[in-house]
Design an enzyme around this catalytic site. Structure first.
Site, PDB file in Angstrom:
ATOM      1  N   GLU A   1      63.794  56.345 -17.080  1.00  0.00           N
ATOM      2  CA  GLU A   1      64.623  57.773 -17.345  1.00  0.00           C
ATOM      3  C   GLU A   1      64.411  58.600 -16.263  1.00  0.00           C
ATOM      4  O   GLU A   1      63.099  58.857 -15.658  1.00  0.00           O
ATOM      5  CB  GLU A   1      64.421  58.367 -18.843  1.00  0.00           C
ATOM      6  CG  GLU A   1      65.034  57.495 -19.947  1.00  0.00           C
ATOM      7  CD  GLU A   1      64.058  56.457 -20.371  1.00  0.00           C
ATOM      8  OE1 GLU A   1      62.861  56.416 -19.783  1.00  0.00           O
ATOM      9  OE2 GLU A   1      64.176  55.453 -21.161  1.00  0.00           O
TER      10      GLU A   1
ATOM     11  N   TYR B   1      64.816  55.653  -6.275  1.00  0.00           N
ATOM     12  CA  TYR B   1      65.071  54.554  -7.006  1.00  0.00           C
ATOM     13  C   TYR B   1      66.360  53.853  -6.666  1.00  0.00           C
ATOM     14  O   TYR B   1      66.484  52.425  -6.648  1.00  0.00           O
ATOM     15  CB  TYR B   1      65.392  54.968  -8.571  1.00  0.00           C
ATOM     16  CG  TYR B   1      64.118  55.507  -9.147  1.00  0.00           C
ATOM     17  CD1 TYR B   1      62.939  55.365  -9.043  1.00  0.00           C
ATOM     18  CD2 TYR B   1      64.426  56.581 -10.159  1.00  0.00           C
ATOM     19  CE1 TYR B   1      61.932  55.895  -9.663  1.00  0.00           C
ATOM     20  CE2 TYR B   1      63.216  57.419 -10.580  1.00  0.00           C
ATOM     21  CZ  TYR B   1      62.073  56.883 -10.339  1.00  0.00           C
ATOM     22  OH  TYR B   1      60.941  57.562 -10.896  1.00  0.00           O
TER      23      TYR B   1
HETATM   24  C1  LIG Z   1      59.693  61.175  -6.683  1.00  0.00           C
HETATM   25  C2  LIG Z   1      58.422  60.889  -6.160  1.00  0.00           C
HETATM   26  C3  LIG Z   1      57.436  60.066  -6.941  1.00  0.00           C
HETATM   27  C4  LIG Z   1      58.538  60.395  -4.874  1.00  0.00           C
HETATM   28  O1  LIG Z   1      57.311  59.933  -4.303  1.00  0.00           O
HETATM   29  P1  LIG Z   1      57.247  59.864  -2.452  1.00  0.00           P
HETATM   30  O2  LIG Z   1      55.833  59.179  -2.025  1.00  0.00           O
HETATM   31  O3  LIG Z   1      57.385  60.957  -1.803  1.00  0.00           O
HETATM   32  O4  LIG Z   1      58.427  58.686  -2.113  1.00  0.00           O
HETATM   33  P2  LIG Z   1      58.737  58.038  -0.937  1.00  0.00           P
HETATM   34  O5  LIG Z   1      58.093  58.631   0.148  1.00  0.00           O
HETATM   35  O6  LIG Z   1      58.255  56.653  -1.078  1.00  0.00           O
HETATM   36  O7  LIG Z   1      60.301  58.093  -0.405  1.00  0.00           O
HETATM   37  C5  LIG Z   1      60.975  56.952  -0.225  1.00  0.00           C
HETATM   38  C6  LIG Z   1      62.469  57.460  -0.039  1.00  0.00           C
HETATM   39  O8  LIG Z   1      62.856  58.003  -1.210  1.00  0.00           O
HETATM   40  C7  LIG Z   1      63.695  59.042  -0.998  1.00  0.00           C
HETATM   41  N1  LIG Z   1      63.307  60.412  -1.442  1.00  0.00           N
HETATM   42  C8  LIG Z   1      61.860  60.553  -1.946  1.00  0.00           C
HETATM   43  N2  LIG Z   1      61.644  61.736  -2.224  1.00  0.00           N
HETATM   44  C9  LIG Z   1      62.740  62.596  -1.932  1.00  0.00           C
HETATM   45  C10 LIG Z   1      63.233  63.966  -1.957  1.00  0.00           C
HETATM   46  N3  LIG Z   1      62.212  64.788  -2.259  1.00  0.00           N
HETATM   47  N4  LIG Z   1      64.414  64.158  -1.632  1.00  0.00           N
HETATM   48  C11 LIG Z   1      65.179  63.230  -1.057  1.00  0.00           C
HETATM   49  N5  LIG Z   1      64.835  61.908  -1.012  1.00  0.00           N
HETATM   50  C12 LIG Z   1      63.651  61.711  -1.212  1.00  0.00           C
HETATM   51  C13 LIG Z   1      64.064  59.081   0.444  1.00  0.00           C
HETATM   52  O9  LIG Z   1      65.141  58.161   0.603  1.00  0.00           O
HETATM   53  C14 LIG Z   1      62.666  58.459   1.021  1.00  0.00           C
HETATM   54  O10 LIG Z   1      62.535  57.823   2.271  1.00  0.00           O
HETATM   55  P3  LIG Z   1      62.698  58.808   3.559  1.00  0.00           P
HETATM   56  O11 LIG Z   1      61.242  59.775   3.341  1.00  0.00           O
HETATM   57  O12 LIG Z   1      62.309  57.822   4.562  1.00  0.00           O
HETATM   58  O13 LIG Z   1      63.821  59.624   3.526  1.00  0.00           O
HETATM   59  C15 LIG Z   1      57.478  62.282  -5.802  1.00  0.00           C
HETATM   60  O14 LIG Z   1      58.482  63.202  -5.235  1.00  0.00           O
HETATM   61  C16 LIG Z   1      56.811  62.813  -7.056  1.00  0.00           C
HETATM   62  O15 LIG Z   1      55.936  62.556  -7.473  1.00  0.00           O
HETATM   63  N6  LIG Z   1      57.721  63.829  -7.614  1.00  0.00           N
HETATM   64  C17 LIG Z   1      57.252  64.581  -8.967  1.00  0.00           C
HETATM   65  C18 LIG Z   1      57.111  63.542 -10.090  1.00  0.00           C
HETATM   66  C19 LIG Z   1      58.482  62.871 -10.441  1.00  0.00           C
HETATM   67  O16 LIG Z   1      59.587  63.442 -10.095  1.00  0.00           O
HETATM   68  N7  LIG Z   1      58.267  61.586 -10.826  1.00  0.00           N
HETATM   69  C20 LIG Z   1      59.656  60.739 -11.059  1.00  0.00           C
HETATM   70  C21 LIG Z   1      59.956  61.172 -12.543  1.00  0.00           C
HETATM   71  S1  LIG Z   1      61.241  59.878 -12.921  1.00  0.00           S
END
Ligand SMILES: CC(C)(COP(=O)(O)OP(=O)(O)OC[C@H]1O[C@@H](n2cnc3c(N)ncnc32)[C@H](O)[C@@H]1OP(=O)(O)O)[C@@H](O)C(=O)NCCC(=O)NCCS
Length: 168
Positions: free
Chosen positions: A112, A124
Site C-alpha cells: 500500500e 515501485y
Molecule cells: C520512497 C523512498 C523509500 C525511496 O528511497 P530512495 O533510496 O531515495 O530511492 P532510490 O534512490 O532507490 O530511487 C530509485 C528511483 O525511484 C524514483 N524515486 C525515488 N524517490 C523519488 C522522489 N522523491 N521523487 C521522484 N522519483 C523518485 C526515481 O525514479 C529514482 O531513480 P532516480 O534517482 O535515478 O531518478 C524514500 O524516499 C523514503 O524513505 N521515503 C519516506 C518513506 C516512504 O515514503 N516509504 C514508502 C512508503 S509506501
C-alpha cells in the site's frame, strides 16, 4: 560524490539494528512504526527483513511479510540524507532476488502507498508494480486512501489479470 564512494551493503535486519531502525523510522514517516511492530515482524520466520548499510551506518530498512503465496511489503524507508542514491532500489532488488521474483517462479508482491507519495510510486513502477485499486481511508493520521500496488508475472508484462481479488 564522497557519500556514495563506499559500497552499500544489504543484509538481513537483526534485533541489534532496531535502535537505528527506530531513529530512521522517526525521520522518515509522520506516523512511524513502534519498536513492538518491528519486533513482531522480525519474529516471523517466513518474512524477509533487510537492512542497507554504508560504513556500518544504517541507511534503510525494508520489511516484507509472507501470507500464503503472497509477499507483502509492509515498510520501506531510507534516511532522508541518503535518498536518490539507489538505497531503496538495492533493497528491492535483493528482495526480488530472495523471493525468486525474476526467475519465473510466479512470485506475487503487494504493498500500500499513499497516492500523494509520488516518489515511492515512481520507485515501485520502476520495479514493475502496477496500481490495482484503492483501500478507502486506509491511513488513520489524515484519512488518506491507499493505492494498492502489485508486482506479479502479469504486471511485469503490463497486465493485471493475475491479481488476487481484483477485476482486470
Ligand atoms: C520512497 C523512498 C523509500 C525511496 O528511497 P530512495 O533510496 O531515495 O530511492 P532510490 O534512490 O532507490 O530511487 C530509485 C528511483 O525511484 C524514483 N524515486 C525515488 N524517490 C523519488 C522522489 N522523491 N521523487 C521522484 N522519483 C523518485 C526515481 O525514479 C529514482 O531513480 P532516480 O534517482 O535515478 O531518478 C524514500 O524516499 C523514503 O524513505 N521515503 C519516506 C518513506 C516512504 O515514503 N516509504 C514508502 C512508503 S509506501
Amino acid at each position: 560524490m564522497t557519500a556514495t564512494s563506499t559500497p552499500l551493503k544489504i543484509r538481513r535486519l537483526t534485533y541489534a539494528d532496531l535502535p537505528q531502525v527506530i531513529a530512521l523510522e522517526r525521520r522518515a514517516f509522520p506516523t512511524p512504526w513502534s519498536l513492538a511492530m518491528f519486533v513482531l515482524e522480525l519474529s516471523k520466520s517466513t518474512g524477509i527483513c533487510l537492512a542497507a548499510l554504508r560504513d556500518g551506518e544504517l541507511l534503510g530498512h525494508l520489511i516484507c511479510s509472507r501470507y500464503d503465496t503472497v509477499w507483502h511489503i509492509m515498510n520501506i524507508a531510507v534516511d532522508p540524507d541518503a535518498r536518490r542514491q539507489g538505497v531503496a532500489s538495492a533493497m528491492l532488488e535483493q528482495l526480488v532476488e530472495r523471493i525468486g521474483g525474476n526467475s519465473g517462479g510466479g512470485a506475487q508482491v503487494t504493498l500500500e502507498v499513499r497516492p500523494s507519495n509520488d516518489g515511492a510510486i515512481a520507485l515501485y513502477e520502476r520495479f514493475g508494480f502496477l496500481s490495482a485499486g484503492r483501500r478507502r481511508r486506509y491511513y488513520q493520521d489524515n484519512g488518506e486512501d491507499a493505492l494498492v500496488m502489485w508486482r506479479t508475472p502479469a504486471t511485469l508484462a503490463g497486465r493485471l489479470d493475475d491479481i488476487p481479488n481484483v477485476a482486470s
